[in-house]
Design an enzyme around this catalytic site. Structure first.
Site, PDB file in Angstrom:
ATOM      1  N   GLY A 205      70.717 -63.746   7.619  1.00 48.95           N
ATOM      2  CA  GLY A 205      71.121 -62.439   8.702  1.00 48.95           C
ATOM      3  C   GLY A 205      71.059 -61.092   7.845  1.00 48.95           C
ATOM      4  O   GLY A 205      71.351 -60.907   6.898  1.00 48.95           O
TER       5      GLY A 205
ATOM      6  N   TYR B  17      63.401 -47.715   0.016  1.00 44.09           N
ATOM      7  CA  TYR B  17      64.530 -48.155  -0.590  1.00 44.09           C
ATOM      8  C   TYR B  17      65.400 -47.000  -1.166  1.00 44.09           C
ATOM      9  O   TYR B  17      66.368 -47.123  -1.420  1.00 44.09           O
ATOM     10  CB  TYR B  17      64.595 -49.622  -1.373  1.00 44.09           C
ATOM     11  CG  TYR B  17      63.949 -50.714  -0.633  1.00 44.09           C
ATOM     12  CD1 TYR B  17      63.994 -50.938   0.825  1.00 44.09           C
ATOM     13  CD2 TYR B  17      63.422 -51.536  -1.378  1.00 44.09           C
ATOM     14  CE1 TYR B  17      63.518 -51.943   1.340  1.00 44.09           C
ATOM     15  CE2 TYR B  17      62.857 -52.877  -0.842  1.00 44.09           C
ATOM     16  CZ  TYR B  17      62.830 -52.994   0.437  1.00 44.09           C
ATOM     17  OH  TYR B  17      62.579 -54.077   0.933  1.00 44.09           O
TER      18      TYR B  17
ATOM     19  N   SER C 273      72.182 -54.882   8.213  1.00 46.08           N
ATOM     20  CA  SER C 273      71.841 -53.748   8.760  1.00 46.08           C
ATOM     21  C   SER C 273      72.279 -53.823  10.524  1.00 46.08           C
ATOM     22  O   SER C 273      72.523 -52.953  10.977  1.00 46.08           O
ATOM     23  CB  SER C 273      70.290 -53.436   8.739  1.00 46.08           C
ATOM     24  OG  SER C 273      69.549 -54.514   9.064  1.00 46.08           O
TER      25      SER C 273
ATOM     26  N   LYS D 173      55.987 -51.404  -1.106  1.00 50.40           N
ATOM     27  CA  LYS D 173      55.449 -51.304   0.277  1.00 50.40           C
ATOM     28  C   LYS D 173      55.291 -50.020   0.729  1.00 50.40           C
ATOM     29  O   LYS D 173      55.860 -48.852   0.149  1.00 50.40           O
ATOM     30  CB  LYS D 173      56.654 -51.829   1.164  1.00 50.40           C
ATOM     31  CG  LYS D 173      57.306 -53.364   0.758  1.00 50.40           C
ATOM     32  CD  LYS D 173      58.288 -53.614   1.653  1.00 50.40           C
ATOM     33  CE  LYS D 173      58.890 -54.875   0.965  1.00 50.40           C
ATOM     34  NZ  LYS D 173      59.462 -54.763  -0.256  1.00 50.40           N
TER      35      LYS D 173
ATOM     36  N   ASP E  97      61.371 -56.903  -5.626  1.00 47.86           N
ATOM     37  CA  ASP E  97      60.880 -56.688  -4.356  1.00 47.86           C
ATOM     38  C   ASP E  97      61.384 -55.146  -4.206  1.00 47.86           C
ATOM     39  O   ASP E  97      62.719 -55.145  -3.883  1.00 47.86           O
ATOM     40  CB  ASP E  97      61.372 -57.532  -3.479  1.00 47.86           C
ATOM     41  CG  ASP E  97      60.716 -57.142  -2.227  1.00 47.86           C
ATOM     42  OD1 ASP E  97      59.481 -57.745  -1.942  1.00 47.86           O
ATOM     43  OD2 ASP E  97      61.243 -56.595  -1.382  1.00 47.86           O
TER      44      ASP E  97
ATOM     45  N   SER F 229      66.363 -61.415   4.368  1.00 51.13           N
ATOM     46  CA  SER F 229      67.750 -61.769   5.181  1.00 51.13           C
ATOM     47  C   SER F 229      67.910 -63.133   5.733  1.00 51.13           C
ATOM     48  O   SER F 229      68.078 -63.210   6.717  1.00 51.13           O
ATOM     49  CB  SER F 229      67.715 -60.550   6.346  1.00 51.13           C
ATOM     50  OG  SER F 229      67.751 -59.478   5.938  1.00 51.13           O
TER      51      SER F 229
END
Length: 206
Positions: free
Chosen positions: A196, A28, A199, A57, A23, A193
Site C-alpha cells: 500500500g 524523486y 502517499s 522515468k 529504480d 507500493s
C-alpha cells in the site's frame, strides 16, 4: 523517504550490501545524489556499470517529443551514466512544460503553482522514447501507471514494444486483468507500493 543529504551514502551502502536494481525518477528529486552513490561504488570497485540495472522515468512535463531527449539527457547527467537500462513514461498525464532552469524537478505544478494539463499524442511521445533506444541512451523502454486501453493505443503504432509495465500492486489493488494483458503482450510487470502507498496518508486519501 531518505533525506537528500543521506541519499548518496544510502545508495552506496545498498550496492555494497548487494542491491543491483536501482529504480529512479526525475520526480524523486534525488538523481544527483543517487548518481554520486553509483559513481562511488564503481570507483571503489564494488561493481561494474554492467552489474547494475538502472531505471529512470520521463516526467509529465516532458511528454512533447522535443522534450523527451532533453529529459533523458538530464537524467543521465545527474546519474553520471552513459545509458539507462530502462526508461519509463512515469504517468499517462501530459502537463505544461517547465524549463529546467526555472524549476527542476518540476513536480506537479508550474511556476504559478498550478497543475496545467495539455493536449498530447502519447504515441508521439512513445516515438521519441524509441529514438532514445536508437541513440543507445537507453536499452529498453516501458510505461508506468498505464491502463489496458492506453497500452493498446501504444501497441497500435509502436515500432518498439514497451518492455515493462510498472504499476501499484497489493491485495487491495490487484489489477488482475491489467496484469494478465501485460503478460499476454510479452511485457514484464514491476510492482510498487506492494504493502500500500504511504502517499495516500500524506494526501489524506486513506
Amino acid at each position: 523517504k531518505v533525506p537528500k543529504e543521506e541519499c548518496a551514502e544510502v545508495c552506496y551502502q545498498a550496492i555494497v550490501a548487494g542491491y543491483r536494481r536501482l529504480d529512479c525518477a526525475c520526480d524523486y528529486g534525488n538523481e544527483v545524489e543517487v548518481g554520486r552513490g553509483i559513481a562511488k561504488a564503481i570507483a571503489d570497485g564494488v561493481v561494474k556499470r554492467e552489474d547494475l540495472f538502472v531505471t529512470s522515468k520521463l516526467w509529465n512535463t516532458y511528454h512533447k517529443p522535443e522534450h523527451v531527449s532533453l529529459a533523458c539527457e538530464r537524467t543521465l547527467q545527474d546519474l553520471q551514466l552513459k545509458y539507462l537500462d530502462e526508461y519509463l513514461i512515469h504517468f499517462p498525464i501530459s502537463m505544461e512544460f517547465v524549463p529546467f532552469e526555472k524549476k527542476y524537478p518540476p513536480e506537479w505544478t508550474n511556476m504559478d503553482g498550478k497543475m496545467v494539463l495539455v493536449p498530447n499524442d502519447m504515441c508521439a511521445t512513445w516515438t521519441a522514447m524509441e529514438d532514445m533506444v536508437d541513440r543507445q541512451l537507453v536499452k529498453v523502454i516501458g510505461v508506468c501507471n498505464f491502463s489496458t486501453q492506453l497500452l493498446r493505443q501504444i501497441f497500435a503504432t509502436c515500432r518498439i514494444k514497451p518492455s515493462t509495465l510498472q504499476v501499484e500492486l497489493h491485495p487491495h489493488n490487484s489489477q488482475t486483468k491489467l496484469i494478465r494483458f501485460a503478460h499476454e503482450s510479452g511485457m514484464n510487470v514491476t510492482a510498487f507500493s506492494t504493502f500500500g502507498a504511504s502517499s495516500y496518508l500524506e494526501l489524506k486519501m486513506a
